[in-house]
Write an enzyme that holds these catalytic residues in place. Structure first.
Site, short mmCIF file in Angstrom:
data_model
loop_
_atom_site.label_atom_id
_atom_site.label_comp_id
_atom_site.label_asym_id
_atom_site.label_seq_id
_atom_site.Cartn_x
_atom_site.Cartn_y
_atom_site.Cartn_z
N CYS A 79 0.84 -1.20 0.00
CA CYS A 79 0.00 0.00 0.00
C CYS A 79 0.88 1.26 0.00
CB CYS A 79 -1.00 -0.05 1.14
SG CYS A 79 -2.38 1.11 0.95
N HIS A 171 -3.18 -5.23 1.56
CA HIS A 171 -2.55 -5.51 2.85
C HIS A 171 -2.58 -7.01 3.17
CE1 HIS A 171 -2.23 -1.34 4.39
NE2 HIS A 171 -3.23 -1.14 3.56
N GLU A 173 -0.76 -8.54 5.22
CA GLU A 173 -0.48 -8.69 6.65
C GLU A 173 -1.73 -8.66 7.50
OE1 GLU A 173 -0.57 -4.23 6.10
OE2 GLU A 173 -0.04 -5.97 4.89
#
Length: 189
Positions: A79, A171, A173
């Site tokens: 991002c 994202h 994560e």
């Protein structure tokens, strides 16, 4: 044990640290240039790219991180990290590392309220789609000849690779799927 630096100035660095640990590597939070030394790879997390760029300048991290990537060590930007890795950012003069031969458009999928999740097909990760979490996400509008497009969504480029540099608009994560982190960690010699 493989040490992976995670730029820890702002954004989703703790979530990346958990993902790196889940992949069997040791995350190292990077806040000062000297902390990069033992790291074999680096992750630049999502967050706010303008703020992260200003903090990198304030903490004297711009040149050390730029050098880290220019030396051929693996760097993964998600991002805001994608924006910082880009050579060009549409309609912006903000601080950037300029390591990847890509042009990006910030907030290409809308504002915070427009955040969404989608299934993303990433062929290098297998047949099962990746859950993409898009929060004020950028997308790539142009790539140089050495850049490989790994995934697109709604005809917008969202995942690219250039040698040992990886940049994603979403994202990974924030999900339990570690395939993209494992793919990145395989860049390490």
């Amino acid at each position: 044990m493989l040490k992976v630096g995670i730029l820890a100035l702002q954004g989703a660095f703790l979530e990346h640290a958990r993902a790196v640990e889940a992949c069997g590597a040791l995350p190292v939070e990077i806040r000062k240039p000297g902390q990069l030394g033992d790291c074999r790879a680096l992750i630049i997390p999502g967050g706010e790219s303008t703020a992260i760029g200003k903090l990198m300048a304030a903490f004297d991290l711009l040149e050390p991180v730029r050098r880290f990537g220019a030396e051929g060590r693996p760097v993964f930007g998600t991002c805001a990290g994608m924006v910082l890795l880009a050579k060009d950012i549409e309609d912006s003069e903000q601080t950037r590392l300029g390591l990847m031969d890509i042009t990006v458009r910030r907030n290409a999928f809308g504002r915070q309220v427009d955040s969404f999740e989608a299934k993303i097909h990433v062929p290098v990760l297998g047949d099962e789609p990746v859950r993409g979490v898009f929060i004020r996400a950028p997308h790539v509008t142009a790539v140089g000849p050495g850049v490989e497009i790994l995934a697109a969504f709604e005809e917008k480029i969202i995942l690219v690779r250039q040698d040992r540099l990886l940049a994603g608009a979403f994202h990974p994560e924030l999900t339990a799927d570690m395939r993209l982190h494992r793919y990145f960690l395989d860049f390490v010699d």
